[in-house]
Design a protein around this motif. Structure first.
Motif, PDB file in Angstrom:
ATOM      1  N   ASP A  29       0.817  -1.214   0.000  1.00 25.66           N
ATOM      2  CA  ASP A  29       0.000   0.000   0.000  1.00 25.66           C
ATOM      3  C   ASP A  29       0.851   1.264   0.000  1.00 25.66           C
ATOM      4  O   ASP A  29       0.319   2.371   0.125  1.00 25.66           O
ATOM      5  CB  ASP A  29      -0.939   0.018   1.211  1.00 25.66           C
ATOM      6  CG  ASP A  29      -0.174  -0.015   2.529  1.00 25.66           C
ATOM      7  OD1 ASP A  29       0.981  -0.503   2.533  1.00 25.66           O
ATOM      8  OD2 ASP A  29      -0.726   0.434   3.548  1.00 25.66           O
ATOM      9  N   MET A  30       2.186   1.127  -0.111  1.00 21.44           N
ATOM     10  CA  MET A  30       3.054   2.296  -0.044  1.00 21.44           C
ATOM     11  C   MET A  30       3.990   2.368  -1.258  1.00 21.44           C
ATOM     12  O   MET A  30       4.392   1.348  -1.802  1.00 21.44           O
ATOM     13  CB  MET A  30       3.885   2.296   1.238  1.00 21.44           C
ATOM     14  CG  MET A  30       3.083   2.652   2.486  1.00 21.44           C
ATOM     15  SD  MET A  30       4.144   2.881   3.922  1.00 21.44           S
ATOM     16  CE  MET A  30       2.934   3.493   5.100  1.00 21.44           C
ATOM     17  N   THR A  31       4.340   3.602  -1.626  1.00 16.37           N
ATOM     18  CA  THR A  31       5.298   3.874  -2.708  1.00 16.37           C
ATOM     19  C   THR A  31       6.325   4.856  -2.181  1.00 16.37           C
ATOM     20  O   THR A  31       5.963   5.871  -1.554  1.00 16.37           O
ATOM     21  CB  THR A  31       4.582   4.452  -3.937  1.00 16.37           C
ATOM     22  OG1 THR A  31       3.616   3.512  -4.407  1.00 16.37           O
ATOM     23  CG2 THR A  31       5.571   4.765  -5.056  1.00 16.37           C
TER      24      THR A  31
ATOM     25  N   ASN B 181      -2.265  15.367   0.313  1.00 19.95           N
ATOM     26  CA  ASN B 181      -3.103  14.280  -0.201  1.00 19.95           C
ATOM     27  C   ASN B 181      -3.208  14.443  -1.709  1.00 19.95           C
ATOM     28  O   ASN B 181      -3.430  15.558  -2.219  1.00 19.95           O
ATOM     29  CB  ASN B 181      -4.499  14.312   0.423  1.00 19.95           C
ATOM     30  CG  ASN B 181      -4.490  13.928   1.903  1.00 19.95           C
ATOM     31  OD1 ASN B 181      -3.614  13.177   2.337  1.00 19.95           O
ATOM     32  ND2 ASN B 181      -5.443  14.445   2.659  1.00 19.95           N
ATOM     33  N   ILE B 182      -3.068  13.335  -2.426  1.00 17.01           N
ATOM     34  CA  ILE B 182      -3.147  13.375  -3.887  1.00 17.01           C
ATOM     35  C   ILE B 182      -4.080  12.273  -4.356  1.00 17.01           C
ATOM     36  O   ILE B 182      -4.390  11.334  -3.601  1.00 17.01           O
ATOM     37  CB  ILE B 182      -1.760  13.202  -4.523  1.00 17.01           C
ATOM     38  CG1 ILE B 182      -1.172  11.825  -4.157  1.00 17.01           C
ATOM     39  CG2 ILE B 182      -0.821  14.339  -4.117  1.00 17.01           C
ATOM     40  CD1 ILE B 182       0.136  11.519  -4.852  1.00 17.01           C
TER      41      ILE B 182
ATOM     42  N   GLY C  13      -2.010   9.519   0.717  1.00 15.48           N
ATOM     43  CA  GLY C  13      -1.351  10.487   1.570  1.00 15.48           C
ATOM     44  C   GLY C  13       0.140  10.487   1.274  1.00 15.48           C
ATOM     45  O   GLY C  13       0.743   9.424   1.111  1.00 15.48           O
ATOM     46  N   VAL C  14       0.752  11.675   1.190  1.00 13.72           N
ATOM     47  CA  VAL C  14       2.170  11.787   0.832  1.00 13.72           C
ATOM     48  C   VAL C  14       2.885  12.618   1.890  1.00 13.72           C
ATOM     49  O   VAL C  14       2.391  13.690   2.274  1.00 13.72           O
ATOM     50  CB  VAL C  14       2.354  12.430  -0.557  1.00 13.72           C
ATOM     51  CG1 VAL C  14       3.849  12.547  -0.890  1.00 13.72           C
ATOM     52  CG2 VAL C  14       1.611  11.648  -1.617  1.00 13.72           C
TER      53      VAL C  14
ATOM     54  N   GLN D  85       1.017   6.605   0.824  1.00 17.98           N
ATOM     55  CA  GLN D  85       0.242   5.435   1.266  1.00 17.98           C
ATOM     56  C   GLN D  85      -1.122   5.466   0.597  1.00 17.98           C
ATOM     57  O   GLN D  85      -1.804   6.496   0.584  1.00 17.98           O
ATOM     58  CB  GLN D  85       0.078   5.424   2.781  1.00 17.98           C
ATOM     59  CG  GLN D  85      -0.706   4.199   3.278  1.00 17.98           C
ATOM     60  CD  GLN D  85      -0.791   4.144   4.797  1.00 17.98           C
ATOM     61  OE1 GLN D  85      -0.315   5.042   5.481  1.00 17.98           O
ATOM     62  NE2 GLN D  85      -1.366   3.085   5.324  1.00 17.98           N
ATOM     63  N   ASN D  86      -1.523   4.322   0.067  1.00 22.07           N
ATOM     64  CA  ASN D  86      -2.841   4.174  -0.544  1.00 22.07           C
ATOM     65  C   ASN D  86      -3.897   4.096   0.564  1.00 22.07           C
ATOM     66  O   ASN D  86      -3.835   3.249   1.452  1.00 22.07           O
ATOM     67  CB  ASN D  86      -2.850   2.896  -1.386  1.00 22.07           C
ATOM     68  CG  ASN D  86      -4.109   2.782  -2.220  1.00 22.07           C
ATOM     69  OD1 ASN D  86      -5.168   3.259  -1.832  1.00 22.07           O
ATOM     70  ND2 ASN D  86      -3.987   2.144  -3.382  1.00 22.07           N
ATOM     71  N   TYR D  87      -4.860   5.020   0.503  1.00 19.92           N
ATOM     72  CA  TYR D  87      -5.884   5.078   1.549  1.00 19.92           C
ATOM     73  C   TYR D  87      -7.067   4.152   1.272  1.00 19.92           C
ATOM     74  O   TYR D  87      -8.082   4.210   1.959  1.00 19.92           O
ATOM     75  CB  TYR D  87      -6.413   6.513   1.694  1.00 19.92           C
ATOM     76  CG  TYR D  87      -5.497   7.441   2.461  1.00 19.92           C
ATOM     77  CD1 TYR D  87      -4.455   6.936   3.222  1.00 19.92           C
ATOM     78  CD2 TYR D  87      -5.711   8.816   2.436  1.00 19.92           C
ATOM     79  CE1 TYR D  87      -3.624   7.790   3.926  1.00 19.92           C
ATOM     80  CE2 TYR D  87      -4.885   9.679   3.135  1.00 19.92           C
ATOM     81  CZ  TYR D  87      -3.842   9.164   3.886  1.00 19.92           C
ATOM     82  OH  TYR D  87      -3.022  10.005   4.578  1.00 19.92           O
TER      83      TYR D  87
END
Length: 434
Positions: A63-65, A105-106, A114-115, A130-132
């Protein structure tokens, strides 16, 4: 329907309580979740910054980049197979200056991310997103589960309320059924057992007390009608006989006999008038609408004694206390004294004195007559009762009954007896108060 209305009120109250609790819980939990997500992003960024200076690989989270933004704006993705994250001017400034952090937030492919951006000590900045989607899914599941639990709770509250209220209202339904039965059948013998305590039990007890009072009132009315019809029969028979005699004689009666017949008619008519008046007073008690007031029993006794003295010429004195205050209906109390005095005047020798004696709130009227036979002392306050030795004396037998009813209505007691020195003593005692 009372049961349905009460159940609806109980359900609405339960729903309101549940909603208030849920809203308060959600509002208190939501900031905690957001804070936890932000802390997770910051911790992930710190972990990436620590691992960049080593040969250790960066653990991959689905869920994270992660990506490295160089000072010249070049982006190097640190998570294999992921697209580069959008870069804002704030992110470039942090990468160029190495100062500050950014939380934004993007939207990526229609999903909110969330970045967090933190400066890298070797130059540039690290960006972690993180993918919300999971967070949003958990939030939605929480909402729908809460909604389901709320629905179950409302249904449970409705069912429990319906059953409990039905049990509570069961005595009231029995009471309503009994009331309808009494109203329909006019049967006052119906009684309800007191099966519960509290207000419903008190209501049942009050209903039974009311029925008992109605039964007593009906019995007294029946007795009054029977006694009145019996007492009216004698004077009516005398009036009818005298009138028929005058009709048959057609003026042929001796003048003296005619005078006696007419005198009998007048006497019986007066007796009937007095009897009817006392019956009306006894049956309707018109003075019950009179408001109670503070009455000086001594002054009232003096006033009624003077009235009787002027009317009859008898010697009437008052002895005892000089000032006695009671709370009573003045006209009704005056009627009591008048009836007691009339009774004594009627049944005592004309040349003897009469005394009104006050001992606190105990008032007695005394005479010097033959007294009251012991067998009659308990009955002289009964309606239409006439002692054996007084049956030939004019009267209805209602005077002392009226005294009894008025005194009883004032929560007092009546009494009758003989004095040690001779003569009768009849009177009443009222509760003290002024």
């Amino acid at each position: 329907m009372l049961r349905a209305r009460l159940t609806l009120v109980a359900v609405l109250t339960a729903v309101a309580a549940i909603l208030v609790t849920l809203i308060a819980s959600y509002r208190s939990v939501s900031p905690l979740v957001a804070e936890q997500v932000d802390r997770g992003l910051a911790d992930r960024a710190d972990t990436v910054l620590a691992l960049l200076g080593t040969d250790a690989p960066i653990p991959v989270r689905p869920d994270m980049t992660e990506q490295l933004l160089l000072a010249d704006g070049t982006v190097r993705v640190l998570t294999p197979g992921r697209n580069a994250l959008p870069v804002t001017e704030i992110d470039r400034t942090i990468a160029r200056t190495g100062v500050g952090t950014a939380d934004t937030n993007i939207m990526v492919d229609g999903v909110e991310h969330g970045v967090v951006t933190k400066p890298h000590p070797g130059g540039g900045a690290v960006m972690v997103s993180q993918n919300y989607a999971d967070v949003i899914r958990v939030d939605r599941e929480f909402f729908w589960r809460t909604l389901g639990i709320t629905g179950v709770a409302v249904l449970a509250a409705a069912l429990i309320g319906w059953l409990a209220i039905g049990r509570i209202l069961r005595p009231i339904r029995r009471l309503a059924t009994a009331t309808r039965q009494v109203a329909t059948t006019q049967d006052l013998s119906t009684l309800l057992p007191r099966t519960t305590r509290g207000e419903v039990g008190d209501l049942t007890e009050s209903f039974n007390t009311m029925l008992a009072a109605l039964r007593l009132s009906r019995a007294q009315q029946r007795r009054l009608v029977e006694d009145a019809s019996h007492e009216l029969r004698t004077p009516l028979t005398s009036v009818r006989g005298s009138a028929e005699l005058l009709q048959r004689a057609d003026g042929r009666l001796d003048p003296a006999d005619e005078t006696r017949v007419i005198a009998t008619l007048v006497q019986e008519a007066k007796a009937l008038d007095a009897l009817v008046g006392e019956l009306v007073d006894l049956s309707t008690n018109q003075r019950t609408t009179e408001e109670p007031a503070v009455v000086d029993l001594t002054e009232l006794a003096d006033e009624r004694a003077e009235r009787c003295r002027r009317r009859t010429g008898r010697d009437i004195t008052r002895t005892g206390a000089e000032s006695v205050l009671v709370t009573a209906r003045p006209q009704a109390l005056a009627r009591c004294l008048d009836n007691l005095l009339d009774n004594v005047v009627k049944y005592s020798p004309p040349d003897t004195a009469i005394a009104i004696h006050l001992d606190g709130t105990r008032l007695s009227v005394r005479d010097h007559g033959p007294g009251i036979d012991p067998t009659d002392q308990r009955s002289i306050f009964d309606r239409f009762y006439r002692a054996g030795r007084t049956r030939a004396t004019p009267g209805s037998g209602l005077g002392l009954a009226i005294v009894h009813d008025i005194v009883t209505a004032h929560h007092g007691t009546v009494f009758a007896g003989n004095r040690p020195g001779g003569g009768a003593e009849v009177g009443f005692q009222l509760p003290p108060g002024g």
